[in-house]
Design a protein around this motif. Structure first.
Motif, mmCIF file in Angstrom:
data_model
loop_
_atom_site.group_PDB
_atom_site.id
_atom_site.type_symbol
_atom_site.label_atom_id
_atom_site.label_comp_id
_atom_site.label_asym_id
_atom_site.label_seq_id
_atom_site.Cartn_x
_atom_site.Cartn_y
_atom_site.Cartn_z
ATOM 1 N N SER A 5 3.922 16.023 -62.380
ATOM 2 C CA SER A 5 3.051 15.864 -62.582
ATOM 3 C C SER A 5 2.548 14.675 -61.914
ATOM 4 C CB SER A 5 2.852 15.267 -63.730
ATOM 5 O OG SER A 5 2.788 16.327 -64.934
ATOM 6 N N ILE A 6 3.897 12.824 -61.491
ATOM 7 C CA ILE A 6 3.551 12.221 -60.436
ATOM 8 C C ILE A 6 3.625 13.088 -59.213
ATOM 9 C CG2 ILE A 6 5.129 10.086 -59.627
ATOM 10 C CD1 ILE A 6 6.710 10.608 -63.135
ATOM 11 N N ARG A 7 3.764 14.162 -58.884
ATOM 12 C CA ARG A 7 4.003 14.068 -57.794
ATOM 13 C C ARG A 7 1.765 14.989 -57.277
ATOM 14 N NH1 ARG A 7 10.043 17.831 -56.176
ATOM 15 N NH2 ARG A 7 10.835 16.274 -55.989
ATOM 16 N N ILE A 8 2.045 15.131 -58.389
ATOM 17 C CA ILE A 8 0.527 16.375 -58.237
ATOM 18 C C ILE A 8 -0.484 15.097 -58.121
ATOM 19 C CG2 ILE A 8 -1.691 17.196 -58.969
ATOM 20 C CD1 ILE A 8 0.543 19.079 -60.369
ATOM 21 N N LEU A 9 -0.769 14.250 -58.818
ATOM 22 C CA LEU A 9 -0.633 12.426 -58.809
ATOM 23 C C LEU A 9 -1.219 11.951 -57.351
ATOM 24 C CD1 LEU A 9 -0.024 10.959 -62.104
ATOM 25 C CD2 LEU A 9 -2.132 12.315 -61.698
ATOM 26 N N GLY A 10 0.531 11.544 -56.760
ATOM 27 C CA GLY A 10 0.512 11.569 -55.428
ATOM 28 C C GLY A 10 0.234 12.218 -54.062
ATOM 29 N N LEU A 11 -0.069 13.324 -54.634
ATOM 30 C CA LEU A 11 -1.076 14.284 -53.921
ATOM 31 C C LEU A 11 -2.228 14.417 -53.721
ATOM 32 C CD1 LEU A 11 1.136 17.322 -53.850
ATOM 33 C CD2 LEU A 11 1.150 16.070 -52.070
ATOM 34 N N ILE A 12 -2.862 13.438 -55.267
ATOM 35 C CA ILE A 12 -4.371 13.826 -55.427
ATOM 36 C C ILE A 12 -4.513 12.460 -54.734
ATOM 37 C CG2 ILE A 12 -5.978 12.693 -57.327
ATOM 38 C CD1 ILE A 12 -4.053 14.801 -58.260
ATOM 39 N N GLY A 13 -3.821 10.879 -54.906
ATOM 40 C CA GLY A 13 -3.974 9.992 -53.680
ATOM 41 C C GLY A 13 -3.509 10.256 -52.448
ATOM 42 N N VAL A 67 -6.288 6.891 -59.223
ATOM 43 C CA VAL A 67 -5.694 8.336 -59.943
ATOM 44 C C VAL A 67 -4.109 8.240 -58.604
ATOM 45 C CG1 VAL A 67 -4.626 10.712 -59.929
ATOM 46 C CG2 VAL A 67 -7.552 9.885 -60.396
ATOM 47 N N GLY A 68 -4.261 8.042 -57.514
ATOM 48 C CA GLY A 68 -2.739 7.901 -56.857
ATOM 49 C C GLY A 68 -2.299 6.633 -57.677
ATOM 50 N N PHE A 69 -3.056 5.660 -57.646
ATOM 51 C CA PHE A 69 -2.070 4.353 -57.320
ATOM 52 C C PHE A 69 -1.465 4.370 -58.852
ATOM 53 C CE2 PHE A 69 -5.088 2.186 -54.873
ATOM 54 C CZ PHE A 69 -4.277 1.946 -53.909
ATOM 55 N N PHE A 70 -1.779 5.286 -60.571
ATOM 56 C CA PHE A 70 -1.037 5.360 -61.684
ATOM 57 C C PHE A 70 -0.156 6.370 -61.455
ATOM 58 C CE2 PHE A 70 -0.649 8.079 -65.514
ATOM 59 C CZ PHE A 70 -0.711 7.282 -66.129
ATOM 60 N N SER A 71 0.705 6.998 -59.932
ATOM 61 C CA SER A 71 1.540 8.198 -59.410
ATOM 62 C C SER A 71 2.617 6.575 -59.590
ATOM 63 C CB SER A 71 1.500 8.760 -58.166
ATOM 64 O OG SER A 71 1.886 8.363 -57.760
ATOM 65 N N VAL A 72 2.135 5.495 -58.856
ATOM 66 C CA VAL A 72 3.196 4.749 -58.332
ATOM 67 C C VAL A 72 3.494 3.933 -60.139
ATOM 68 C CG1 VAL A 72 3.325 2.430 -57.116
ATOM 69 C CG2 VAL A 72 2.379 3.792 -56.523
ATOM 70 N N TYR A 73 2.275 3.516 -60.543
ATOM 71 C CA TYR A 73 2.958 2.882 -61.921
ATOM 72 C C TYR A 73 4.098 4.451 -62.592
ATOM 73 C CZ TYR A 73 2.702 1.698 -67.126
ATOM 74 O OH TYR A 73 2.782 1.419 -68.410
ATOM 75 N N ALA A 74 4.087 5.421 -62.921
ATOM 76 C CA ALA A 74 4.599 6.089 -63.571
ATOM 77 C C ALA A 74 6.145 6.501 -62.768
ATOM 78 C CB ALA A 74 3.787 7.619 -63.676
ATOM 79 N N ARG A 79 12.041 2.228 -65.251
ATOM 80 C CA ARG A 79 12.867 1.279 -64.441
ATOM 81 C C ARG A 79 12.444 -0.188 -64.856
ATOM 82 N NH1 ARG A 79 17.329 3.625 -62.162
ATOM 83 N NH2 ARG A 79 16.376 5.963 -61.440
ATOM 84 N N SER A 80 11.421 0.046 -64.740
ATOM 85 C CA SER A 80 10.856 -1.807 -64.797
ATOM 86 C C SER A 80 9.404 -1.891 -65.273
ATOM 87 C CB SER A 80 10.926 -2.513 -63.568
ATOM 88 O OG SER A 80 11.146 -3.722 -64.132
ATOM 89 N N ARG A 81 9.058 -2.282 -66.334
ATOM 90 C CA ARG A 81 8.435 -2.118 -66.896
ATOM 91 C C ARG A 81 6.498 -3.129 -66.898
ATOM 92 N NH1 ARG A 81 4.589 1.076 -69.484
ATOM 93 N NH2 ARG A 81 3.154 0.512 -71.288
ATOM 94 N N MET A 82 7.590 -4.608 -66.274
ATOM 95 C CA MET A 82 7.518 -5.581 -65.456
ATOM 96 C C MET A 82 6.403 -5.904 -64.419
ATOM 97 S SD MET A 82 6.209 -8.468 -65.792
ATOM 98 C CE MET A 82 7.224 -9.510 -67.144
ATOM 99 N N LEU A 83 8.067 -4.952 -63.772
ATOM 100 C CA LEU A 83 7.223 -4.103 -61.888
ATOM 101 C C LEU A 83 6.215 -3.596 -62.392
ATOM 102 C CD1 LEU A 83 8.122 -4.803 -58.920
ATOM 103 C CD2 LEU A 83 10.430 -2.610 -59.169
ATOM 104 N N ALA A 84 6.007 -2.587 -62.287
ATOM 105 C CA ALA A 84 4.699 -1.203 -62.641
ATOM 106 C C ALA A 84 3.629 -2.033 -62.915
ATOM 107 C CB ALA A 84 5.805 -0.388 -63.893
#
Length: 87
Positions: A5-13, A67-74, A79-84
């Motif tokens: 799912s994260i890869r699909i979001l990245g491809l959408i971005g 949508v693509g930015f959400f893949s970075v967050y995901a 690992r780190s909620r604060m960094l996300a």
């Protein structure tokens, strides 16, 4: 969230970035000197349809960017909620 799912979001971005490029080329594209590309004379000589299509593609691409930015967050959030949140 699954990695697929994260890869699909990245491809959408990525598709959003390409779509934004196409929109910018439609809106500002000009074969000639770069200094004259965004002058009033050049813009008034371009097709109205091309300018409207370029302006219409931009907001659609911007939504897909989100949508693509959400893949970075995901990817970062396990690992780190604060960094996300900051990213």
């Amino acid at each position: 969230m699954k990695i697929t799912s994260i890869r699909i979001l990245g491809l959408i971005g990525l598709a959003a970035a390409l779509l934004m490029f196409v929109g910018d080329i439609c809106l500002y594209g000009h074969f000639g000197s770069g200094g004259d590309a965004i002058s009033k004379v050049v813009i008034t000589n371009e097709s109205d349809t091309r300018i409207v299509v370029g302006g219409f593609i931009g907001p659609i691409a911007a939504i897909l960017y989100c949508v693509g930015f959400f893949s970075v967050y995901a990817m970062i959030s396990p690992r780190s909620r604060m960094l996300a949140v900051v990213a």
